[in-house]
Design a protein around this motif. Sequence first.
Motif, PDB file in Angstrom:
ATOM      1  N   ALA A 169       0.834  -1.200   0.000  1.00 23.27           N
ATOM      2  CA  ALA A 169       0.000   0.000   0.000  1.00 23.27           C
ATOM      3  C   ALA A 169       0.868   1.248   0.000  1.00 23.27           C
ATOM      4  O   ALA A 169       2.033   1.226   0.401  1.00 23.27           O
ATOM      5  CB  ALA A 169      -0.939   0.003   1.208  1.00 23.27           C
ATOM      6  N   GLY A 170       0.277   2.348  -0.422  1.00 20.83           N
ATOM      7  CA  GLY A 170       0.966   3.641  -0.449  1.00 20.83           C
ATOM      8  C   GLY A 170       0.616   4.386  -1.708  1.00 20.83           C
ATOM      9  O   GLY A 170      -0.549   4.427  -2.118  1.00 20.83           O
ATOM     10  N   THR A 171       1.605   4.965  -2.348  1.00 25.64           N
ATOM     11  CA  THR A 171       1.372   5.671  -3.597  1.00 25.64           C
ATOM     12  C   THR A 171       2.608   5.614  -4.478  1.00 25.64           C
ATOM     13  O   THR A 171       3.732   5.529  -3.973  1.00 25.64           O
ATOM     14  CB  THR A 171       0.988   7.142  -3.338  1.00 25.64           C
ATOM     15  N   VAL A 192      -2.884  -4.595  -4.003  1.00 27.91           N
ATOM     16  CA  VAL A 192      -2.001  -3.434  -4.093  1.00 27.91           C
ATOM     17  C   VAL A 192      -2.889  -2.196  -4.051  1.00 27.91           C
ATOM     18  O   VAL A 192      -3.805  -2.062  -4.869  1.00 27.91           O
ATOM     19  CB  VAL A 192      -1.166  -3.456  -5.382  1.00 27.91           C
ATOM     20  N   LEU A 193      -2.628  -1.298  -3.096  1.00 31.74           N
ATOM     21  CA  LEU A 193      -3.490  -0.148  -2.869  1.00 31.74           C
ATOM     22  C   LEU A 193      -2.760   1.150  -3.189  1.00 31.74           C
ATOM     23  O   LEU A 193      -1.739   1.454  -2.576  1.00 31.74           O
ATOM     24  CB  LEU A 193      -3.970  -0.117  -1.409  1.00 31.74           C
ATOM     25  N   GLU A 194      -3.276   1.891  -4.150  1.00 28.49           N
ATOM     26  CA  GLU A 194      -2.784   3.230  -4.497  1.00 28.49           C
ATOM     27  C   GLU A 194      -3.687   4.249  -3.814  1.00 28.49           C
ATOM     28  O   GLU A 194      -4.901   4.274  -4.051  1.00 28.49           O
ATOM     29  CB  GLU A 194      -2.796   3.414  -6.007  1.00 28.49           C
ATOM     30  N   ALA A 195      -3.110   5.109  -2.977  1.00 25.74           N
ATOM     31  CA  ALA A 195      -3.912   6.030  -2.176  1.00 25.74           C
ATOM     32  C   ALA A 195      -4.594   7.103  -3.012  1.00 25.74           C
ATOM     33  O   ALA A 195      -5.673   7.582  -2.647  1.00 25.74           O
ATOM     34  CB  ALA A 195      -3.038   6.677  -1.094  1.00 25.74           C
ATOM     35  N   ASN A 196      -3.983   7.537  -4.102  1.00 26.59           N
ATOM     36  CA  ASN A 196      -4.582   8.596  -4.902  1.00 26.59           C
ATOM     37  C   ASN A 196      -5.763   8.072  -5.708  1.00 26.59           C
ATOM     38  O   ASN A 196      -5.747   6.939  -6.195  1.00 26.59           O
ATOM     39  CB  ASN A 196      -3.532   9.212  -5.831  1.00 26.59           C
ATOM     40  N   VAL A 197      -6.758   8.928  -5.851  1.00 27.34           N
ATOM     41  CA  VAL A 197      -7.985   8.533  -6.552  1.00 27.34           C
ATOM     42  C   VAL A 197      -7.707   8.438  -8.042  1.00 27.34           C
ATOM     43  O   VAL A 197      -6.733   9.027  -8.556  1.00 27.34           O
ATOM     44  CB  VAL A 197      -9.116   9.537  -6.269  1.00 27.34           C
ATOM     45  N   PRO A 198      -8.539   7.706  -8.788  1.00 24.35           N
ATOM     46  CA  PRO A 198      -8.281   7.524 -10.227  1.00 24.35           C
ATOM     47  C   PRO A 198      -8.144   8.832 -10.991  1.00 24.35           C
ATOM     48  O   PRO A 198      -7.312   8.938 -11.895  1.00 24.35           O
ATOM     49  CB  PRO A 198      -9.493   6.716 -10.696  1.00 24.35           C
ATOM     50  N   GLY A 199      -8.946   9.855 -10.636  1.00 22.92           N
ATOM     51  CA  GLY A 199      -8.868  11.117 -11.350  1.00 22.92           C
ATOM     52  C   GLY A 199      -7.513  11.782 -11.211  1.00 22.92           C
ATOM     53  O   GLY A 199      -6.963  12.314 -12.186  1.00 22.92           O
TER      54      GLY A 199
END
Length: 520
Positions: A169-171, A192-199
């Motif tokens: 996780a993180g960005t 797997v986690l991306e903190a920022n939103v898709p936009g």
Amino acid sequence: MTGRHVVVVGAGPAGLAAAEAALRAGAEVTLIDTAEQPGGQYHRMLPDAYEAAHPGRLQHGRRAFDRRRRHVLTHPHCTWLPGTSVWALERPAPGEPGPPRVHVLRGPCDGAGRPRHVLAPDALVLATGAHDRVLPFPGWDLPGVFTAGAAQALAKGERVVVGDRVVVAGTGPFLLPVAASLLEAGSQVLEVLEANVPGTVARGWSHRPWDLTAQAGKAGELLRYGAVLIRHRVPWRSGRAVVEARGDGRVEEVVTARLRPDWSVVPGTCRTTAVDALCVTHGFTPQLELALAAGCALRAAAGAEFVEVDDDQRTSSAAVYAAGEITGIAGAPAARAEGLLAGWIAGGGRASPALRRLRRQRDQGRAFADRLDRAHPVGAAWPGWLRPETVVCRCEETDYAALCRAAADAAGGAARVAKLTTRAGLGPCQARICGPTVAALAERLRAAPPPHDSVDGQPVDGPVDGLPPASPHRRPIAQPIRLGDLARPPDPIPDDPYRTAPAAPARRPARPARTKENDS
């Protein structure tokens, strides 16, 4: 030979390239790294025994790297100092020319009686790289919570898995190679986690899309990592982050939540996942201790500081050059281009049309770094994850409440005073991990009403006569040294065991090192 002696600190992609280019320019080179083998994190290699059992796996760019490594380490004018720490840089007296003298210690960092040497180069190239930045959250200090870089180092360098059920996780795009390394080493990556939103991610990557043609190699690399995740059916989710880790004695489960664009938590979106390891990264922090010790000016970018360099990678300090991630987080290809340019100029190389190609590659890498900053910023609302008891400095176990109390005090809110009262940054890591985060939290807290701008008419965080500006990267002693080692006189540098041939006749090459991407 140019008669110049170039010291290169750091043997990652930038440092190894700088050493190669300086040698091609005809200089004597001393290459220093704390690791036993060159390559840094990007080219971290398996031990020979593991390599035989797993040929070709996780070795992207191995052939080109091996050619460069052999050329540098076996060159008759290169001295390779592995397992060596630069613990101080001694600047010349005012009016004296040249770069700082380089004080080094050889051997294990916890060993006694380590040989101590002092180098007096004609030019100094700093390529010290960066390390993971991890934002604190409840439970991040539990055993089983790793920085993504540490987990990847264990997987790539030792085939050691940090856990059987892992969340990454993180960005940032670094999440993908970390997850791929864990999968190849035998872990089950749950997500797997991306903190920022898709936009946010889409806008960042789609900005000036024509510039991406210069980064086709990076795009292909990311596609390969993505294919690994697809093959193992690992979901990649954006706009979601780990906001808490729980467990009795070690991490046993993580709480993830959906985030808004500013990284504030969307109520009602929390869910719990059972894990035995968690890998987290929120970007990178450049290692600036030696750059500050050398007197190099810094520039602010994307919420961080980096070494300011000119078109030839020169810093503001005479005869000191910088390359790689301490000038900006742009990836290994850009770091190699900067290293080749810095090493060639530092080694006294002549002007050449090849320099234009290097500068173009360097500039393309910087544009790529700007794109990463746009697509994967750190949201301003992340401190909302914290609780009063959340640890923000793991070495000293300083919690968020202690920082809030220090910021509420007009006099105690100053950076130096707060460091003493809270002890944040005074532990073994000397603020390398927590320093930038604690500084950002303290600045945020001091900016909250009511502001404490002055005490008795004096600014609480202004410059102090006789002291340099407060910085989490400023350390007069860059690495720990025993008093006994400090008291002993320096030792002469022994013959380099990697020298396998007598010194060759001096020849000045017509151009710098080759710059094709597959040779970098």
